[in-house]
Design an enzyme around this catalytic site. Structure first.
Site, mmCIF file in Angstrom:
data_model
loop_
_atom_site.group_PDB
_atom_site.id
_atom_site.type_symbol
_atom_site.label_atom_id
_atom_site.label_comp_id
_atom_site.label_asym_id
_atom_site.label_seq_id
_atom_site.Cartn_x
_atom_site.Cartn_y
_atom_site.Cartn_z
ATOM 1 N N GLY A 518 43.119 46.075 46.924
ATOM 2 C CA GLY A 518 44.005 45.897 45.785
ATOM 3 C C GLY A 518 43.894 44.490 45.268
ATOM 4 C CG PHE A 521 44.014 42.511 36.814
ATOM 5 C CD1 PHE A 521 44.994 42.104 35.948
ATOM 6 C CD2 PHE A 521 42.951 41.666 37.073
ATOM 7 C CE1 PHE A 521 44.938 40.868 35.336
ATOM 8 C CE2 PHE A 521 42.890 40.428 36.468
ATOM 9 C CZ PHE A 521 43.874 40.022 35.600
ATOM 10 C CB SER A 523 45.183 49.999 43.972
ATOM 11 O OG SER A 523 46.469 49.472 43.803
ATOM 12 C CB VAL A 524 39.649 49.416 44.543
ATOM 13 C CG1 VAL A 524 38.287 50.080 44.461
ATOM 14 C CG2 VAL A 524 39.726 48.238 43.606
ATOM 15 C CG ASP A 633 37.670 35.063 39.555
ATOM 16 O OD1 ASP A 633 37.694 33.984 40.196
ATOM 17 O OD2 ASP A 633 38.431 36.009 39.800
#
Ligand SMILES: *[C@@H]1O[C@H](CO)[C@@H](O)[C@H](O)[C@H]1NC(C)=O
Ligand SMILES: *[C@@H]1O[C@H](CO)[C@@H](O)[C@H](O)[C@H]1NC(C)=O
Ligand SMILES: *[C@@H]1O[C@H](CO)[C@@H](O)[C@H](O)[C@H]1NC(C)=O
Ligand SMILES: *[C@@H]1O[C@H](CO)[C@@H](O)[C@H](O)[C@H]1NC(C)=O
Ligand SMILES: *[C@@H]1O[C@H](CO)[C@@H](O)[C@H](O)[C@H]1NC(C)=O
Ligand SMILES: *[C@@H]1O[C@H](CO)[C@@H](O)[C@H](O)[C@H]1NC(C)=O
Ligand SMILES: *[C@@H]1O[C@H](CO)[C@@H](O)[C@H](O)[C@H]1NC(C)=O
Ligand SMILES: *[C@@H]1O[C@H](CO)[C@@H](O)[C@H](O)[C@H]1NC(C)=O
Ligand SMILES: *[C@@H]1O[C@H](CO)[C@@H](O)[C@H](O)[C@H]1NC(C)=O
Ligand SMILES: *[C@@H]1O[C@H](CO)[C@@H](O)[C@H](O)[C@H]1NC(C)=O
Ligand SMILES: *[C@@H]1O[C@H](CO)[C@@H](O)[C@H](O)[C@H]1NC(C)=O
Length: 808
Positions: A518, A521, A523-524, A633
């Protein structure tokens, strides 16, 4: 925004293997159809029909007969038979030996000849032979020859006598009495279309024993090889110092040409061609990156090319994008510009206010001073003016005058189009050019400056937005048609993305049950598609932030693909739901392997491959794609590891687009503390060098296996030192071994460690101009570029000095 809608789709007709297998020969009575190809015996080259589609609203595409590199997976045209006469439809196309013994492209249904190896059939009767004596063979060299079947040494026609833009090994540039041809290379019109462009590589027409590069509208060559001295050309230094190629120049009564061969042909796949930019560029295929890597270019500087950026533009060798319009001008044809065709150059935004009336001229125009430029275009020297204001008046008095300069008491005026203006370092002897502009373009300097910044910021976001709108539009249209869910757009190598329905993703992830991670922005989750491919589905929360990130991701990695960038398989956009679907990375992210004690140790060789791969991915992001993308990033958390630890850069939620005409972009500070370049802090517009900085920081962490932020080290005096500073010191002392992750127990290649160390230290230099570009970093890894001892990054040292006590 027209250019965004005119998306170029390169459809390469991938040939379907025929049951009778591939061959390298067409015999009389045989025909090569659109679905067939000839493949040379060594498998390096293929000949066939291919399609290049300019898919704007009217879906047109062009078909060509050509030769491409068959040994490499990236489609690369090498020769094109009909470059200036594209075929509009593939229906009934065939290549065969004609009844007169020539090689022709026929329309089978009408029996009309579309292209013939002997031109327009009126030239001579050399081909008046029986067709059953003649065969066409694609040789191992990439040469397509038409020869006598019983005696192959009798060559009736060969593609090497009609080169396009690729200089095949063994081909000849020059003149041959037997064929009456003067063979030369002609660049392509743009990076997609093979049509003839404006630059030529040819024998010096003045008869000197050298080859020259010329532009079609200029009689003076912009580069020459230097006169052949019996052994080499003086301007090909590589051929003297590190001979990989054997160049030769032949001059006798029958022919005069330049050719080359490789000294060890088995070791490289080489692609030398006259690039759209007007440079003769040599590429070598690099298996690791699955791409061509440039080895050298002549002339070295692209601004040395005649009219490199077209009229009314300024060329800059140091800072990409290399071409920019002059102040008060705008790109004439954004579509062409996007495809690297700069012939159109720039257009005046507002017409000059100049009226010639008999012998009097009245003008309301003003001048804009451009400092530090050089102009190689010839000017009109005007004798009368004694000072700069008289020189300006002389220019105003003639409506065709577009600029003037006044230096050393000499007044120069330029008329009509301005070409070859070059931005140079101010320390060298740059001139000041006064550019004539409409008064509307120069109202007030103060106001203008702000306008520029706002324009810059909105310009970029408008571009991003329009791309997004375009994607959405496509999506809506697709939905309406309820047909296939495949969007294919972008350029060569950019495969389509799938638009998923929310219910499908719900099913694929078993109702979002297996969470992989997570972030801020969303969660995966892990999931499976029908064909059992594993996917990672990112569900974005927080409507507003999520929308921003969704847009950034789809528009940045949606259109580009590279082995070292994580692949966006598709997305879902239903109501307020925003989901992104990626390929799943079995080995997780780099930070786990580096910093978590329970993870298995990453060997040095793996670390080195990761460092190299990330550099390639970033280089691609910054330079190879149509619009430059700054990731913003880069950190170990955003570097995922695929099968066999191939690194893939992920998380493009903060990425920024850099439009083609901008070198910098203003943006709010983003990224992660510890990887932020100093220029973020000072608030200036950023460049791709912020990623270079973050990459340098990541390299240090790869070496030490610890976070930079707080690495305690025993440096003899029991002080904790900020690790990056420590590295810089150790490099200066020539001791890199002590910097390494001690868990590696010296099982390392010290040469590689030294490279990584130096690269890291160059990347984290305070001044962005001191940092290398990612392309240069890749070249260092490839051994194509030397690297010196880096200086100490001063700012870091200062920060470290004040914070070492708080770091524990
Ligand atoms: C060949 O001729 C047919 C009939 O005129 C036409 O439909 C087709 O487009 C032609 N093909 C090419 C490649 O010109
Ligand atoms: C055909 O070839 C002749 C001789 O090379 C040339 O003069 C003529 O212009 C060519 N015609 C066309 C239409 O290309
Ligand atoms: C070549 O073609 C001619 C006329 O079609 C034919 O008579 C002859 O036998 C052919 N020769 C060979 C070797 O096929
Ligand atoms: C091909 O070679 C054969 C044998 O050498 C010869 O008889 C024939 O005339 C040649 N054909 C051509 C087109 O040169
Ligand atoms: C050459 O210059 C003319 C006039 O400036 C222009 O119309 C033409 O397009 C130019 N050709 C090329 C190949 O740039
Ligand atoms: C280089 O090429 C020339 C002409 O093809 C040949 O005579 C010479 O032997 C070659 N030299 C080497 C070192 O291969
Ligand atoms: C090249 O050939 C031409 C014609 O044969 C001759 O005039 C010239 O001197 C030759 N150049 C050299 C360098 O041998
Ligand atoms: C040519 O390159 C191959 C592969 O890199 C190498 O194995 C071979 O030894 C080289 N041959 C020569 C003569 O350098
Ligand atoms: C323009 O020049 C001509 C000849 O030089 C002169 O006769 C005429 O008076 C001039 N007209 C004006 C308006 O100055
Ligand atoms: C330039 O020269 C003209 C005439 O020689 C004179 O009137 C004017 O004041 C000069 N301007 C400057 C800035 O020196
Ligand atoms: C303006 O300059 C051009 C180029 O020097 C010249 O041909 C033209 O006659 C000039 N026009 C006037 C009105 O002086």
């Amino acid at each position: 925004m027209l250019y965004i809608l005119i998306v170029i789709v390169l459809l390469i007709s991938l040939s379907i293997p025929r049951s009778y297998g591939v061959t390298d020969t067409i015999a009389p009575g045989q025909a090569l159809t659109v679905h067939d190809k000839l493949v040379s015996k060594n498998g390096r080259y293929a000949l066939g029909f291919f399609e290049i589609g300019v898919s704007s609203s009217q879906k047109s595409s062009n078909w060509y007969l050509g030769i491409w590199f068959y040994g490499v997976p990236k489609f690369t045209q090498a020769w094109v038979a009909n470059r200036d006469k594209p075929i509009k439809s593939p229906t009934s196309l065939e290549l065969e030996i004609y009844h007169d013994g020539s090689l022709v492209v026929l329309n089978r249904s009408t029996s009309s000849v579309i292209w013939s190896s002997h031109g327009n059939m009126t030239r001579n009767n050399k081909f008046a032979s029986k067709s059953n004596d003649t065969v066409a063979v694609l040789l191992n060299s990439g040469n397509l020859v038409l020869c006598n079947s019983s005696n192959p040494s009798i060559v009736l026609w060969q593609s090497f006598d009609h080169l396009a833009d690729t200089f095949f090994i063994g081909a000849k540039i020059g003149w041959d009495e037997a064929t009456g041809l003067n063979n030369r290379l002609v660049s392509r019109k743009n990076s997609v279309s093979p049509a003839s462009g404006r630059y030529h590589l040819e024998l010096d027409p003045s008869g000197v024993d050298q080859v020259v590069l010329t532009a079609s509208n200029s009689s003076v060559p912009y580069w020459s090889s230097g006169v052949w001295n019996g052994q080499y050309f003086p301007s090909f230094p590589e051929s003297i110092k590190q001979p990989v190629a054997n160049m030769s120049f032949v001059n006798n009564s029958h022919q005069k040409y330049f050719t080359y061969s490789l000294l060890n042909e088995s070791s490289y796949v080489v692609y030398q061609h006259l690039h759209v930019t007007g440079q003769l560029v040599t590429f070598v295929w690099i298996d690791g990156s699955q791409d061509w890597s440039p080895v050298n270019a002549y002339p070295k500087a692209r601004c040395d090319v005649y009219a490199a950026c077209g009229p009314f533009s300024v060329c800059n060798d140091d800072v990409p994008p290399h071409c920019n319009c002059l102040k008060g001008f705008t790109i004439r044809s954004p579509e062409d510009w996007e495809l690297d065709d700069r012939t159109g150059g720039c257009l005046r935004k507002n017409p000059l206010g100049c009226i010639a009336n008999g012998n009097t001229t009245s003008s309301t125009d003003k001048f804009y001073a451009m400092t530090c430029v050089s102009l190689s275009q010839s000017s009109n020297k005007i004798v009368a003016p004694q000072n700069i204001s008289e020189c300006a008046q002389a220019c105003l008095d003639n409506c065709s005058c577009t600029a003037y300069s006044f230096s050393n008491g000499i007044c120069s005026n330029w008329h009509e189009e301005l070409l070859n203006i070059r931005q140079i370092q101010c320390s060298s002897n740059g001139e000041t050019l006064y550019l004539r502009l409409s008064a509307k373009d120069l109202p007030n300097l103060q106001k203008n400056k702000r306008g520029f910044i706002i324009g810059l910021a909105t310009g970029t976001s408008v571009a991003t937005l329009s791309l997004f709108v375009f994607i959405m539009l496509t999506l809506i249209l697709r939905k309406k048609r309820e047909s296939s869910i495949h969007i294919s757009y972008g350029a060569q190598g950019c495969n389509g993305m799938t638009v998923f329905r929310y219910t499908d993703l719900q099913r694929a992830t078993k109702k979002f049950s297996e969470k992989l991670g997570g972030g801020g922005f969303g969660s995966v989750f892990k999931g499976f598609l029908n064909d059992s491919t594993t996917i990672a589905v990112k569900r974005l929360d927080h409507a507003c932030q999520g929308e921003k990130q969704f847009r950034a991701e789809v528009s940045s990695i949606g259109i580009i693909q590279h082995i070292n960038l994580v692949k966006l398989v598709g997305f879902c956009c239903e109501g307020a739901r925003r989901l992104l679907v990626y390929e799943h990375m079995p080995n997780g992210s780099l930070d786990i392997h580096l910093f978590h004690s329970h993870a298995a140790l990453l060997e040095w060789s793996t670390r080195y491959q990761i460092a190299w791969g990330v550099a390639r991915g970033l280089a691609y992001l910054h330079e190879s794609c149509r619009a430059c993308v700054i990731h913003c990033d880069i950190k170990p958390e955003n570097i995922l590891l695929g099968d066999s630890f191939v690194p893939k850069i992920a998380d493009f939620g903060m990425a920024k687009f850099l439009g083609r005409d901008f070198s910098r972009v203003l943006t709010s500070m983003r990224g992660t503390i510890g990887y932020l370049a100093p220029e973020w802090i000072s608030g200036v517009a950023i460049t791709p060098k912020v990623d270079v900085y973050a990459y340098g920081m990541v390299l240090l962490e790869i070496m030490s296996g610890r976070r930079n932020s707080c690495v305690p080290c025993s440096c003899g005096n029991n002080h904790d030192v900020y690790y990056p500073v420590h590295v810089a010191q150790k490099i200066l002392e020539g001791d890199v071994r002590s910097l390494l992750d001690h868990r590696l127990h010296d099982n390392v290649n010290l040469k590689e460690v030294e490279i990584v160390c130096k690269v890291a230290c160059w990347c984290i230099q305070d001044n962005e101009f001191d940092r290398p570009t990612m392309v240069e970093v890749v070249q260092i890894f490839e051994g194509l570029r030397e690297i010196n001892i880096p200086p100490m990054p001063r700012l870091l040292q200062a920060i470290a000095g004040s914070s070492s006590s708080t770091c524990s």
